[in-house]
Design an enzyme around this catalytic site. Structure first.
Site, PDB file in Angstrom:
ATOM      1  N   LYS A  79       0.845  -1.205   0.000  1.00 30.47           N
ATOM      2  CA  LYS A  79       0.000   0.000   0.000  1.00 30.47           C
ATOM      3  C   LYS A  79       0.874   1.247   0.000  1.00 30.47           C
ATOM      4  CE  LYS A  79      -3.984   1.897   2.554  1.00 30.47           C
ATOM      5  NZ  LYS A  79      -4.917   1.685   3.679  1.00 30.47           N
ATOM      6  N   SER A 154      -9.837   1.609   2.686  1.00 37.57           N
ATOM      7  CA  SER A 154      -8.989   2.360   1.812  1.00 37.57           C
ATOM      8  C   SER A 154      -7.926   1.541   1.074  1.00 37.57           C
ATOM      9  CB  SER A 154      -8.286   3.463   2.621  1.00 37.57           C
ATOM     10  OG  SER A 154      -7.443   2.892   3.598  1.00 37.57           O
ATOM     11  N   SER A 178      -9.935  -0.822   6.877  1.00 40.81           N
ATOM     12  CA  SER A 178      -9.370  -0.666   5.524  1.00 40.81           C
ATOM     13  C   SER A 178      -8.624  -1.856   4.963  1.00 40.81           C
ATOM     14  CB  SER A 178      -8.437   0.539   5.494  1.00 40.81           C
ATOM     15  OG  SER A 178      -9.203   1.696   5.324  1.00 40.81           O
TER      16      SER A 178
HETATM   17  N1  GLN Z   1     -13.189   3.672   5.860  1.00 39.59           N
HETATM   18  C1  GLN Z   1     -12.736   4.102   7.141  1.00 39.59           C
HETATM   19  C2  GLN Z   1     -12.463   5.576   7.116  1.00 39.59           C
HETATM   20  O1  GLN Z   1     -12.784   6.169   6.172  1.00 39.59           O
HETATM   21  C3  GLN Z   1     -11.550   3.297   7.560  1.00 39.59           C
HETATM   22  C4  GLN Z   1     -10.295   3.758   6.963  1.00 39.59           C
HETATM   23  C5  GLN Z   1      -9.128   2.942   7.363  1.00 39.59           C
HETATM   24  O2  GLN Z   1      -9.266   1.891   7.986  1.00 39.59           O
HETATM   25  N2  GLN Z   1      -7.967   3.431   7.038  1.00 39.59           N
HETATM   26  O3  GLN Z   1     -11.939   6.136   8.017  1.00 39.59           O
END
Ligand code: GLN
Length: 476
Positions: A79, A154, A178
């Site tokens: 990532k 994400s 994410s």
């Molecule tokens: N979708 C969640 C957010 O928008 C989680 C993001 C993540 O785990 N980095 O914060």
């Protein structure tokens, strides 16, 4: 020999490498071929490295020497918020567009020691803020199962890379889901380890009390291989846990299901799939029982106070002076404002504003402190169900996400809808417990993946691996 890499797991590829059925170079090339064929449509990668084969050659030398690790020569996708020294890392933000990492993340150092092969850096929501990979400054990633849908987020690029066969496994980061939610949307396995199990050194911070790096893989055994390799104490991360060994829990396991929590907002097909998944485990001898987690319904509200508070603090360092892009101006203040105004996307700005608000002197007690108190209550709910009493459960099970992958564009205009995609994943981050997402079938019509999630007490990843392998019919 022709290599059908789409069939491979880390374990299997490793066996073939050891038997010299093919070289690490051939394995890497086979993945590069898939990327060349599919990634123009899917866009899992922001950058595919130009020295992949050279890395593989070094792995081949190591294999020839006989001193091999399971991860030697294994092609991985990383990532774009995990630092690899000398390479670009941008957190999918314009503000870090041409930034080069100056050191290796702890986890990267461990993979380099094994001579794993890094294929490239994967697309993500900017600074890991989002649930669909649509908030990237470098374009959206598409779901390999249906190009009109999101891969989740994400870490959507990492999940899509693995699902399309463009990496044997990947690393993502999980602050509120994410790793697990995109794994679920893309039909692969995702692990969020216990908070502190994997070092956060060299991970671009989002919410420091919530962030964990986690593997995205095709099988539960592969997630276990990566987890065990990366779970090494790091003095550079003050929250890094000391090494812990896990005694295998033998005997029958009990799984708790917070049925109250599943009442609202869960797609009908997801619920049907979940109920069938529970049946499947019962037929294998697991006992599944209703549990109460009275405060867990507040998790999303707690998360969207604590996470922006921490994120706004962490992102203060991107000021046009120390890192990345700079929009020059007459005064220092104007330079900060211009750089941050031009460098950050809308979702990141939204969270900085939210975070600054909940931390402001007039509201600190009402929001931030309150959220922390309720966070403790959620943790107590988990302690109670995992605690030492005769009603204790070994794991908690929920769907991973309330819906399958949604269409691109459906939720970008409505942040609250987007945030709801994390309703089941956020509690594990709030409490710090490990959680594993595994695929559990596909929808009837669109053939979109479903996923279920298991959570276990702190440092009991072994329980998750055992249940996950049983669930997917993998060898223990
Ligand atoms: N979708 C969640 C957010 O928008 C989680 C993001 C993540 O785990 N980095 O914060």
């Amino acid at each position: 020999m022709t290599i059908d890499i789409s069939q491979f797991s880390i374990r299997k590829a490793h066996e073939h490498l050891m038997k010299k059925d093919f070289s690490a170079r051939e394995l890497a090339q086979a993945h590069l071929d898939v990327v060349a064929e599919k990634d123009a449509d899917i866009h899992a990668y922001i950058e595919v490295y130009d020295d992949v084969l050279a890395q593989a050659d070094i792995a081949d030398k190591r294999i020839a020497s006989g001193d091999v690790d399971t991860l030697t020569g294994i092609p991985l996708a990383i990532k774009d918020n995990i630092l690899i020294s000398g390479r670009k890392v941008s957190a999918a933000s314009k503000i870090l567009e041409n930034y080069h990492a100056t050191y290796d993340a702890h986890v990267i150092g461990l993979l380099k020691k094994a001579n794993s092969v890094f294929l490239g850096r994967t697309n993500m929501d900017e600074f890991a803020m989002g649930g669909s990979t649509e908030h990237s400054a470098y374009g959206v990633t598409r779901n390999p199962y249906d190009l009109s849908r999101v891969p989740g987020g994400s870490s959507g690029g990492s999940a899509a890379a693995v699902a399309m066969g463009g990496a044997l496994a990947a690393l993502g980061s999980d602050t509120g889901g994410s790793v697990r939610q995109p794994a679920s949307f893309c039909g692969v396995v995702g692990l969020k380890p216990t908070y502190g199990a994997l070092s956060r050194s060299g991970l671009i911070a989002m919410g420091s009390s919530l962030d964990q790096i986690g593997p995205i893989t095709k099988t539960v055994s592969d997630a276990e291989i990566l987890f065990k390799h990366l779970r090494v104490h790091d003095p550079k991360d003050s929250t890094s846990l000391p090494a812990y060994t896990q005694q295998r829990s033998d005997g029958k396991l009990t799984i708790g299901i917070p049925y109250d929590f599943l009442e609202k907002g869960v797609d009908r097909e997801v619920r049907r799939n979940f109920d069938a998944s529970v049946k499947k485990l019962e037929n294998m001898g697991y006992s599944c029982t209703d549990i109460k987690l009275p405060h867990v319904k507040h998790s999303l509200a707690i998360y969207y106070i604590i996470m922006p508070a921490e994120a706004s603090t962490n992102l203060a360092r991107f000021d046009g002076v120390r890192y990345g892009m700079r929009a020059s101006s007459d005064t220092l203040l104007a330079q900060y404002v211009k750089t941050r105004g031009a460098g950050f996307g809308a979702e990141v700005k939204r969270r900085i504003v939210l975070g600054a608000y909940v931390l402001s002197s007039g509201y600190y007690d009402a929001y931030y402190n309150k959220a922390n108190s309720v966070r403790n209550l959620v943790a107590q709910d988990f302690d109670t169900v995992f605690g030492a009493n005769e009603k204790r459960v070994h794991a908690i099970m929920t769907p991973t996400a309330p819906t399958p992958a949604f269409p691109i564009g459906e939720r970008t205009a409505d942040p609250l809808q987007m945030y709801l995609a994390d309703i089941f994943t956020v509690p594990a981050n709030i409490v710090g417990v490990p959680a594993l997402a595994v695929p559990s079938g596909v929808t009837e019509r669109g053939k979109l993946p479903f996923g279920v999630q298991f959570m276990a007490p702190h440092m009991r990843e072994d329980t998750l691996f055992r249940i996950g392998k049983d669930f997917l019919g993998e060898q223990q």
